[in-house]
Write a protein that holds these residues in place. Structure first.
Motif, short mmCIF file in Angstrom:
data_model
loop_
_atom_site.label_atom_id
_atom_site.label_comp_id
_atom_site.label_asym_id
_atom_site.label_seq_id
_atom_site.Cartn_x
_atom_site.Cartn_y
_atom_site.Cartn_z
N GLU A 272 -42.82 -32.75 -7.45
CA GLU A 272 -41.63 -32.95 -6.63
C GLU A 272 -40.58 -33.69 -7.45
O GLU A 272 -40.92 -34.45 -8.36
CB GLU A 272 -41.93 -33.77 -5.37
N SER A 273 -39.31 -33.47 -7.11
CA SER A 273 -38.23 -34.24 -7.73
C SER A 273 -37.86 -35.39 -6.80
O SER A 273 -37.78 -35.22 -5.58
CB SER A 273 -37.00 -33.36 -7.96
N ILE A 274 -37.64 -36.57 -7.40
CA ILE A 274 -37.22 -37.73 -6.62
C ILE A 274 -36.01 -38.36 -7.31
O ILE A 274 -35.77 -38.16 -8.50
CB ILE A 274 -38.34 -38.78 -6.51
N ILE A 275 -35.25 -39.12 -6.53
CA ILE A 275 -34.17 -39.91 -7.09
C ILE A 275 -34.55 -41.38 -6.93
O ILE A 275 -34.85 -41.84 -5.82
CB ILE A 275 -32.83 -39.64 -6.37
N MET A 276 -34.57 -42.10 -8.06
CA MET A 276 -34.80 -43.54 -8.03
C MET A 276 -33.49 -44.24 -8.34
O MET A 276 -32.86 -43.95 -9.36
CB MET A 276 -35.86 -43.96 -9.05
N TRP A 277 -33.09 -45.14 -7.47
CA TRP A 277 -31.93 -45.99 -7.76
C TRP A 277 -32.23 -47.37 -7.18
O TRP A 277 -32.60 -47.50 -6.01
CB TRP A 277 -30.66 -45.43 -7.14
N TRP A 278 -32.06 -48.39 -8.01
CA TRP A 278 -32.40 -49.76 -7.66
C TRP A 278 -33.85 -49.79 -7.16
O TRP A 278 -34.76 -49.43 -7.90
CB TRP A 278 -31.40 -50.35 -6.65
N ASN A 279 -34.08 -50.19 -5.88
CA ASN A 279 -35.45 -50.29 -5.37
C ASN A 279 -35.80 -49.19 -4.38
O ASN A 279 -36.77 -49.32 -3.63
CB ASN A 279 -35.64 -51.66 -4.69
N PHE A 280 -35.02 -48.14 -4.40
CA PHE A 280 -35.22 -47.05 -3.45
C PHE A 280 -35.69 -45.78 -4.17
O PHE A 280 -35.23 -45.46 -5.26
CB PHE A 280 -33.91 -46.72 -2.72
N VAL A 281 -36.60 -45.07 -3.51
CA VAL A 281 -36.96 -43.72 -3.92
C VAL A 281 -36.59 -42.80 -2.78
O VAL A 281 -37.02 -42.99 -1.63
CB VAL A 281 -38.46 -43.60 -4.25
N GLY A 282 -35.74 -41.82 -3.06
CA GLY A 282 -35.31 -40.86 -2.05
C GLY A 282 -35.31 -39.46 -2.64
O GLY A 282 -35.85 -39.21 -3.73
N ARG A 283 -34.68 -38.55 -1.91
CA ARG A 283 -34.60 -37.16 -2.36
C ARG A 283 -33.16 -36.70 -2.57
O ARG A 283 -32.94 -35.75 -3.30
CB ARG A 283 -35.30 -36.23 -1.35
N THR A 284 -32.20 -37.38 -1.94
CA THR A 284 -30.80 -36.97 -2.07
C THR A 284 -29.91 -38.20 -2.27
O THR A 284 -30.30 -39.33 -1.94
CB THR A 284 -30.31 -36.22 -0.83
N HIS A 285 -28.71 -37.95 -2.80
CA HIS A 285 -27.71 -39.00 -2.96
C HIS A 285 -27.42 -39.67 -1.63
O HIS A 285 -27.43 -40.90 -1.52
CB HIS A 285 -26.43 -38.37 -3.54
N ASP A 286 -27.13 -38.87 -0.60
CA ASP A 286 -26.73 -39.42 0.69
C ASP A 286 -27.83 -40.28 1.30
O ASP A 286 -27.55 -41.29 1.96
CB ASP A 286 -26.35 -38.30 1.66
N GLU A 287 -29.06 -39.90 1.09
CA GLU A 287 -30.19 -40.66 1.61
C GLU A 287 -30.24 -42.05 0.98
O GLU A 287 -30.39 -43.07 1.68
CB GLU A 287 -31.47 -39.89 1.31
N VAL A 288 -30.11 -42.13 -0.34
CA VAL A 288 -30.16 -43.41 -1.03
C VAL A 288 -28.96 -44.28 -0.64
O VAL A 288 -29.10 -45.49 -0.44
CB VAL A 288 -30.23 -43.20 -2.55
N VAL A 289 -27.79 -43.66 -0.51
CA VAL A 289 -26.60 -44.40 -0.08
C VAL A 289 -26.84 -45.01 1.31
O VAL A 289 -26.47 -46.17 1.57
CB VAL A 289 -25.36 -43.49 -0.06
N ALA A 290 -27.48 -44.27 2.19
CA ALA A 290 -27.75 -44.78 3.54
C ALA A 290 -28.74 -45.93 3.51
O ALA A 290 -28.59 -46.91 4.25
CB ALA A 290 -28.28 -43.65 4.42
N TYR A 291 -29.79 -45.85 2.66
CA TYR A 291 -30.74 -46.96 2.53
C TYR A 291 -30.01 -48.23 2.10
O TYR A 291 -30.23 -49.32 2.63
CB TYR A 291 -31.82 -46.64 1.49
N ARG A 292 -29.15 -48.08 1.09
CA ARG A 292 -28.42 -49.24 0.59
C ARG A 292 -27.58 -49.86 1.69
O ARG A 292 -27.55 -51.10 1.85
CB ARG A 292 -27.51 -48.83 -0.58
#
Length: 342
Positions: A272-292
């Motif tokens: 699977e592909s994942i996006i890691m940014w800071w302390n979040f692992v998500g699947r899309t840009h918008d998802e990680v932005v929402a976590y932040r």
């Protein structure tokens, strides 16, 4: 442990397919300071430009031995995680772990602490006053898509040592040499500490479906993967991570002239592909932005960061009870959509 980079790079991690070939790949560490001028320095080998995942293992920081008088020890206030599990393994020292599901636990040498963030958790990690030296590894495991929104949880386990001539093995995740860890994981994983006396050679049967990684903490080791396509070997120096693709049925580890300690990691290619940014692992840009944004909403009042973590509001990430440190705010997002840096 949190990623304290002021400007964390977004990384798209793509799981392998198992057809990368038989060569063993050496990943050199890069130094990453965690915080201010007296901050601990860690040696990071995952993610790397050459490889972002080994099985579901997606993050590996290796630190110490650090003199706490010089480094100030580990002081990591409450911070969030999603979509992953953190795995803490210490060689020396003691760290207090607190999290928003109510856990208060010590991280001690020879014990694994696994915290599943699932849909969202926050936690803190602080070395104890009795710790004069800190030395260990902090790892993250990406949760498969079908399990990444599970309820957060915490487990501790102290594996019994497996003795072989010149070798001691502790299996903290998965199965190896007849031992199986009871710690729950959401994908097949292997995690073990191996101690080798000088000159020791050990042959370890492994699952041929797994890709494997060997991180050398102390000493140096020659690593050979043996499978139907023949052997592949490489020398692995201190602090480096060696990667072996699927196909090996046996790993042969040969210690050099010094006492050697290493971590053996493994798992089937993540797929699977994942996006890691800071302390979040998500699947899309918008998802990680929402976590932040959800984390920022919990830790701010009127646009200002709360001074005490006990003032953190209700929400996805909960409150770390008993910790009065100021929570860690999320860094600014990059000026582009989160995507692969390569």
């Amino acid at each position: 442990m949190t990623n304290l980079d002021a400007h964390p790079a977004p990384v798209e991690c793509v799981g392998g397919t198992g057809d990368e070939g038989v060569e063993i790949q050496i990943i050199a560490p890069r130094d990453v300071p965690l915080g201010g001028p007296r901050a601990m320095n860690v040696r990071r080998t995952l993610p790397a430009r050459a490889r972002s995942l080994i099985g579901a293992w997606c993050f590996l920081d290796h630190y110490g031995p650090d003199d706490v008088v010089v480094s100030g020890g580990m002081e990591v206030p409450p911070h969030p995680h999603t979509g992953l599990a953190t795995v803490s393994w210490l060689f020396t020292g003691e760290i207090e772990h607190r999290d928003s599901v109510g856990t208060v636990a010590m991280v001690r040498p020879g014990e694994v602490n696994l915290m599943t963030s699932g849909r969202g958790i926050s936690h803190s990690e602080n070395s104890t006053a009795e710790s004069t030296v800190l030395h260990g590894a902090q790892l993250w495991v990406a949760l498969p898509d079908e399990f990444r929104d599970v309820e957060p949880a915490f487990e501790n386990h102290r594996p019994a040592p497996i003795e072989r001539e010149g070798a001691t093995v502790r299996v903290f995740l998965g199965s190896l040499l007849g031992a199986t860890s009871p710690v729950r994981t959401y994908s097949e994983l292997l995690g073990a500490e191996i101690l080798l006396e000088p000159g020791t050679r050990i042959e370890i049967p492994v699952d041929e479906r797994f890709e494997h990684g060997v991180l050398v903490d102390t000493g140096e080791v020659s690593m050979t993967g043996v499978g139907p396509s023949g052997p592949a070997s490489a020398d692995v120096e201190k602090d480096s991570l060696a990667y072996a693709p699927p196909g090996a049925t046996t790993l042969v580890l040969q210690a050099g002239e010094a006492w050697t300690r290493l971590l053996l990691l493994g798992g089937p290619p993540f797929g699977e592909s994942i996006i890691m940014w800071w302390n979040f692992v998500g699947r899309t840009h918008d998802e990680v932005v929402a976590y932040r944004q959800e984390w920022q909403d919990q830790i701010t009042r009127g646009g200002e960061l709360v001074e005490d973590s006990q003032e953190v509001g209700a929400g996805r990430f909960g409150v770390v009870e008993g910790n009065d440190q100021k929570p860690i705010p999320a860094p600014p997002l990059p000026n582009a959509r989160l995507r692969s840096r390569s």
